[in-house]
Design an enzyme around this catalytic site. Structure first.
Site, PDB file in Angstrom:
ATOM      1  N   HIS A   1     -16.895 -19.349  20.092  1.00 49.08           N
ATOM      2  CA  HIS A   1     -17.618 -20.342  20.892  1.00 49.08           C
ATOM      3  C   HIS A   1     -18.785 -20.845  20.065  1.00 49.08           C
ATOM      4  CE1 HIS A   1     -19.931 -16.693  21.216  1.00 49.08           C
ATOM      5  NE2 HIS A   1     -20.979 -17.494  21.359  1.00 49.08           N
TER       6      HIS A   1
ATOM      7  N   HIS B   1     -23.203 -23.153  15.136  1.00 47.94           N
ATOM      8  CA  HIS B   1     -22.241 -22.381  14.353  1.00 47.94           C
ATOM      9  C   HIS B   1     -21.287 -21.648  15.283  1.00 47.94           C
ATOM     10  CE1 HIS B   1     -25.351 -19.484  15.468  1.00 47.94           C
ATOM     11  NE2 HIS B   1     -24.379 -18.579  15.425  1.00 47.94           N
TER      12      HIS B   1
HETATM   13  P1  2AM Z   1     -24.338 -15.470  17.457  1.00 47.76           P
HETATM   14  O1  2AM Z   1     -22.883 -15.698  17.623  1.00 47.76           O
HETATM   15  O2  2AM Z   1     -24.936 -16.287  16.356  1.00 47.76           O
HETATM   16  O3  2AM Z   1     -24.689 -13.998  17.350  1.00 47.76           O
HETATM   17  C1  2AM Z   1     -23.692 -14.622  23.026  1.00 47.76           C
HETATM   18  O4  2AM Z   1     -24.255 -13.445  22.617  1.00 47.76           O
HETATM   19  C2  2AM Z   1     -24.089 -15.761  22.145  1.00 47.76           C
HETATM   20  O5  2AM Z   1     -25.504 -15.913  22.170  1.00 47.76           O
HETATM   21  C3  2AM Z   1     -23.695 -15.599  20.697  1.00 47.76           C
HETATM   22  O6  2AM Z   1     -23.176 -16.836  20.261  1.00 47.76           O
HETATM   23  C4  2AM Z   1     -24.957 -15.290  19.961  1.00 47.76           C
HETATM   24  O7  2AM Z   1     -25.052 -15.964  18.756  1.00 47.76           O
HETATM   25  C5  2AM Z   1     -26.016 -15.840  20.865  1.00 47.76           C
HETATM   26  N1  2AM Z   1     -27.186 -14.971  20.887  1.00 47.76           N
HETATM   27  C6  2AM Z   1     -27.214 -13.656  21.154  1.00 47.76           C
HETATM   28  N2  2AM Z   1     -28.492 -13.186  21.130  1.00 47.76           N
HETATM   29  C7  2AM Z   1     -29.281 -14.237  20.848  1.00 47.76           C
HETATM   30  C8  2AM Z   1     -30.675 -14.409  20.676  1.00 47.76           C
HETATM   31  N3  2AM Z   1     -31.540 -13.413  20.829  1.00 47.76           N
HETATM   32  N4  2AM Z   1     -31.117 -15.647  20.381  1.00 47.76           N
HETATM   33  C9  2AM Z   1     -30.266 -16.663  20.210  1.00 47.76           C
HETATM   34  N5  2AM Z   1     -28.945 -16.569  20.354  1.00 47.76           N
HETATM   35  C10 2AM Z   1     -28.446 -15.372  20.667  1.00 47.76           C
END
Ligand code: 2AM
Length: 177
Positions: free
Chosen positions: A36, A120
């Site tokens: 996603h 991303h």
């Molecule tokens: P990531 O894929 O770059 O880790 C669900 O966890 C989504 O939220 C994931 O796409 C994750 O990004 C993002 N995510 C998780 N923790 C986060 C944080 N503290 N700040 C921003 N994005 C976050």
């Protein structure tokens, strides 16, 4: 519940991305159903706030747009790569959507997102990967491109942290126009 706002992708796109996976020792590859693009991470909120967030997102008006996936990159912490991802071509309508989501969420009382928006799709999480392999992998896929694909919806996802992989569920779909 733990929430975030994001884009989901058709199964064919997920399969295409999954075909890139492999060949980096120490990488934990994201299961294809979990691919996603996060527009805005929200985090843990009580059910009452989730309801308010849903209403704010439902009231949001933004345009549909074509999206091109392009290139690869890594995030690092303390000089150590922690994440491998596929990027997207610069896209003002994606940024406009992200900004509208940000404004809508702040109106419901969410703290402003301080991190820069780096759209991303995470392919793998890395723990002490063989550095040479990682660099080679990113270089060999640098010209990766997919799309354009029409983005006509965005989603409020819930996220349940699991032992192996988290489970992301699109809870509500919102149309773009
Ligand atoms: P990531 O894929 O770059 O880790 C669900 O966890 C989504 O939220 C994931 O796409 C994750 O990004 C993002 N995510 C998780 N923790 C986060 C944080 N503290 N700040 C921003 N994005 C976050």
């Amino acid at each position: 519940m733990r929430l975030f706002v994001g884009l989901d992708f058709p199964w064919e796109t997920k399969q295409l991305l999954a075909s890139l996976a492999g060949g980096i020792p120490g990488a934990r590859w994201v299961p294809p159903e979990n691919y996603h693009l996060t527009l805005r991470f929200i985090g843990e909120v009580p059910a009452h706030d989730a309801e308010e967030i849903h209403h704010a997102l439902a009231a949001l008006r933004a345009r549909a747009f074509p999206l091109v996936l392009a290139g690869m990159g890594t995030f690092a912490k303390g000089g150590q790569a922690t994440q491998l991802w596929v990027g997207v071509e610069r896209n003002p309508l994606l940024e406009a959507l992200r900004n509208k989501v940000e404004i809508a969420l702040q109106r419901t009382g969410c703290e402003p997102e301080r991190r820069r928006f780096t759209p991303h799709i995470t392919l793998a999480r890395l723990r002490e990967p063989a550095a040479g392999k990682l660099v080679g992998f990113v270089q060999s896929h640098n010209l990766f491109r997919a799309g354009p694909m029409p983005v006509q919806h965005f989603f409020l996802f819930s996220s349940r942290l699991g032992k192996e992989a988290s489970v992301y569920t699109p809870e509500v779909e919102y149309a773009l126009h």
